[in-house]
Design a protein around this motif. Structure first.
Motif, mmCIF file in Angstrom:
data_model
loop_
_atom_site.group_PDB
_atom_site.id
_atom_site.type_symbol
_atom_site.label_atom_id
_atom_site.label_comp_id
_atom_site.label_asym_id
_atom_site.label_seq_id
_atom_site.Cartn_x
_atom_site.Cartn_y
_atom_site.Cartn_z
ATOM 1 N N LYS A 49 0.833 -1.204 0.000
ATOM 2 C CA LYS A 49 0.000 0.000 0.000
ATOM 3 C C LYS A 49 0.866 1.252 0.000
ATOM 4 C CE LYS A 49 -4.229 -1.675 2.177
ATOM 5 N NZ LYS A 49 -5.109 -1.564 3.357
ATOM 6 N N GLU A 50 1.930 1.237 0.809
ATOM 7 C CA GLU A 50 2.813 2.398 0.885
ATOM 8 C C GLU A 50 3.504 2.634 -0.460
ATOM 9 O OE1 GLU A 50 5.427 1.796 4.181
ATOM 10 O OE2 GLU A 50 3.778 1.847 5.620
ATOM 11 N N GLU A 51 3.954 1.556 -1.098
ATOM 12 C CA GLU A 51 4.610 1.686 -2.398
ATOM 13 C C GLU A 51 3.640 2.232 -3.438
ATOM 14 O OE1 GLU A 51 6.598 -1.867 -3.660
ATOM 15 O OE2 GLU A 51 7.823 -1.939 -1.847
ATOM 16 N N GLN A 52 2.400 1.801 -3.386
ATOM 17 C CA GLN A 52 1.381 2.277 -4.318
ATOM 18 C C GLN A 52 1.153 3.767 -4.125
ATOM 19 O OE1 GLN A 52 0.124 0.283 -6.627
ATOM 20 N NE2 GLN A 52 -1.180 1.837 -7.539
ATOM 21 N N LYS A 53 1.116 4.218 -2.867
ATOM 22 C CA LYS A 53 0.934 5.644 -2.576
ATOM 23 C C LYS A 53 2.074 6.453 -3.158
ATOM 24 C CE LYS A 53 -1.777 6.235 1.584
ATOM 25 N NZ LYS A 53 -1.749 6.524 3.006
ATOM 26 N N LYS A 54 3.301 5.978 -2.977
ATOM 27 C CA LYS A 54 4.471 6.675 -3.501
ATOM 28 C C LYS A 54 4.389 6.778 -5.016
ATOM 29 C CE LYS A 54 7.732 5.480 0.144
ATOM 30 N NZ LYS A 54 8.932 4.711 0.475
ATOM 31 N N LEU A 55 3.995 5.690 -5.651
ATOM 32 C CA LEU A 55 3.862 5.675 -7.107
ATOM 33 C C LEU A 55 2.861 6.727 -7.572
ATOM 34 C CD1 LEU A 55 3.926 2.053 -8.530
ATOM 35 C CD2 LEU A 55 4.677 4.094 -9.703
ATOM 36 N N GLU A 56 1.719 6.796 -6.901
ATOM 37 C CA GLU A 56 0.682 7.761 -7.273
ATOM 38 C C GLU A 56 1.208 9.189 -7.128
ATOM 39 O OE1 GLU A 56 -2.346 7.197 -8.593
ATOM 40 O OE2 GLU A 56 -1.887 5.061 -8.610
ATOM 41 N N GLU A 57 1.942 9.447 -6.045
ATOM 42 C CA GLU A 57 2.489 10.783 -5.833
ATOM 43 C C GLU A 57 3.488 11.140 -6.926
ATOM 44 O OE1 GLU A 57 4.085 11.042 -1.885
ATOM 45 O OE2 GLU A 57 2.153 10.542 -0.978
ATOM 46 N N MET A 58 4.322 10.176 -7.298
ATOM 47 C CA MET A 58 5.319 10.417 -8.341
ATOM 48 C C MET A 58 4.625 10.705 -9.672
ATOM 49 S SD MET A 58 8.483 10.000 -7.160
ATOM 50 C CE MET A 58 9.648 9.020 -8.057
ATOM 51 N N LYS A 59 3.551 9.974 -9.972
ATOM 52 C CA LYS A 59 2.811 10.190 -11.216
ATOM 53 C C LYS A 59 2.224 11.597 -11.242
ATOM 54 C CE LYS A 59 1.348 5.533 -12.492
ATOM 55 N NZ LYS A 59 0.192 4.645 -12.629
ATOM 56 N N ALA A 60 1.645 12.013 -10.119
ATOM 57 C CA ALA A 60 1.034 13.339 -10.055
ATOM 58 C C ALA A 60 2.102 14.416 -10.228
ATOM 59 C CB ALA A 60 0.314 13.515 -8.728
ATOM 60 N N LYS A 61 3.252 14.198 -9.643
ATOM 61 C CA LYS A 61 4.345 15.160 -9.732
ATOM 62 C C LYS A 61 4.852 15.260 -11.172
ATOM 63 C CE LYS A 61 7.928 16.268 -6.433
ATOM 64 N NZ LYS A 61 8.920 15.749 -5.506
ATOM 65 N N ALA A 62 4.986 14.103 -11.821
ATOM 66 C CA ALA A 62 5.525 14.064 -13.185
ATOM 67 C C ALA A 62 4.525 14.597 -14.207
ATOM 68 C CB ALA A 62 5.928 12.642 -13.532
ATOM 69 N N ALA A 63 3.240 14.536 -13.905
ATOM 70 C CA ALA A 63 2.221 14.967 -14.861
ATOM 71 C C ALA A 63 2.300 16.465 -15.128
ATOM 72 C CB ALA A 63 0.840 14.598 -14.350
ATOM 73 N N GLY A 64 2.761 17.248 -14.165
ATOM 74 C CA GLY A 64 2.822 18.694 -14.326
ATOM 75 C C GLY A 64 3.916 19.144 -15.269
ATOM 76 N N LYS A 65 4.963 18.365 -15.385
ATOM 77 C CA LYS A 65 6.106 18.751 -16.212
ATOM 78 C C LYS A 65 5.953 18.223 -17.632
ATOM 79 C CE LYS A 65 9.157 18.639 -12.228
ATOM 80 N NZ LYS A 65 10.298 18.014 -11.608
ATOM 81 N N GLY A 66 6.813 18.725 -18.501
ATOM 82 C CA GLY A 66 6.800 18.274 -19.890
ATOM 83 C C GLY A 66 7.558 16.967 -20.026
ATOM 84 N N PRO A 67 7.825 16.553 -21.246
ATOM 85 C CA PRO A 67 8.556 15.310 -21.455
ATOM 86 C C PRO A 67 9.990 15.437 -20.929
ATOM 87 C CG PRO A 67 8.234 16.468 -23.520
ATOM 88 C CD PRO A 67 7.432 17.194 -22.482
ATOM 89 N N LEU A 68 10.487 14.368 -20.323
ATOM 90 C CA LEU A 68 11.817 14.409 -19.723
ATOM 91 C C LEU A 68 12.901 14.353 -20.790
ATOM 92 C CD1 LEU A 68 11.284 11.988 -16.716
ATOM 93 C CD2 LEU A 68 11.437 14.473 -16.651
ATOM 94 N N ALA A 69 12.861 13.337 -21.632
ATOM 95 C CA ALA A 69 13.913 13.172 -22.643
ATOM 96 C C ALA A 69 13.315 13.430 -24.019
ATOM 97 C CB ALA A 69 14.484 11.766 -22.570
ATOM 98 N N SER A 70 13.339 14.690 -24.419
ATOM 99 C CA SER A 70 12.822 14.999 -25.757
ATOM 100 C C SER A 70 14.003 15.157 -26.685
ATOM 101 C CB SER A 70 11.952 16.258 -25.726
ATOM 102 O OG SER A 70 12.742 17.357 -25.300
ATOM 103 N N GLY A 71 14.887 14.180 -26.681
ATOM 104 C CA GLY A 71 16.086 14.222 -27.519
ATOM 105 C C GLY A 71 15.763 13.839 -28.935
#
Length: 64
Positions: free
Chosen positions: A34-56
């Motif tokens: 459950k804790e790992e799932q929560k962390k994953l959800e938080e990371m997804k929400a954080k990453a959704a705000g930014k643009g693509p990471l590797a737009s090489g």
């Protein structure tokens, strides 16, 4: 072959599964998941705000 035999036959009813007793290791494992799932959800929400990471790759200019 009579007329009543056509179509699917119903499967036999399965006996209901018994609730298995969870010991401390199982409970700890579930809590960890459950804790790992929560962390994953938080990371997804954080990453959704930014643009693509590797737009090489090849960058094209707007000129022709």
């Amino acid at each position: 072959m009579s007329g009543r035999e056509g179509g699917k036959k119903k499967p036999l009813k399965q006996p209901k599964k018994q609730t298995k007793d969870l010991d401390e290791t199982d409970l700890a494992f579930k809590q960890k998941q459950k804790e790992e799932q929560k962390k994953l959800e938080e990371m997804k929400a954080k990453a959704a705000g930014k643009g693509p990471l590797a737009s090489g790759g090849i960058k094209k200019s707007g000129k022709k």
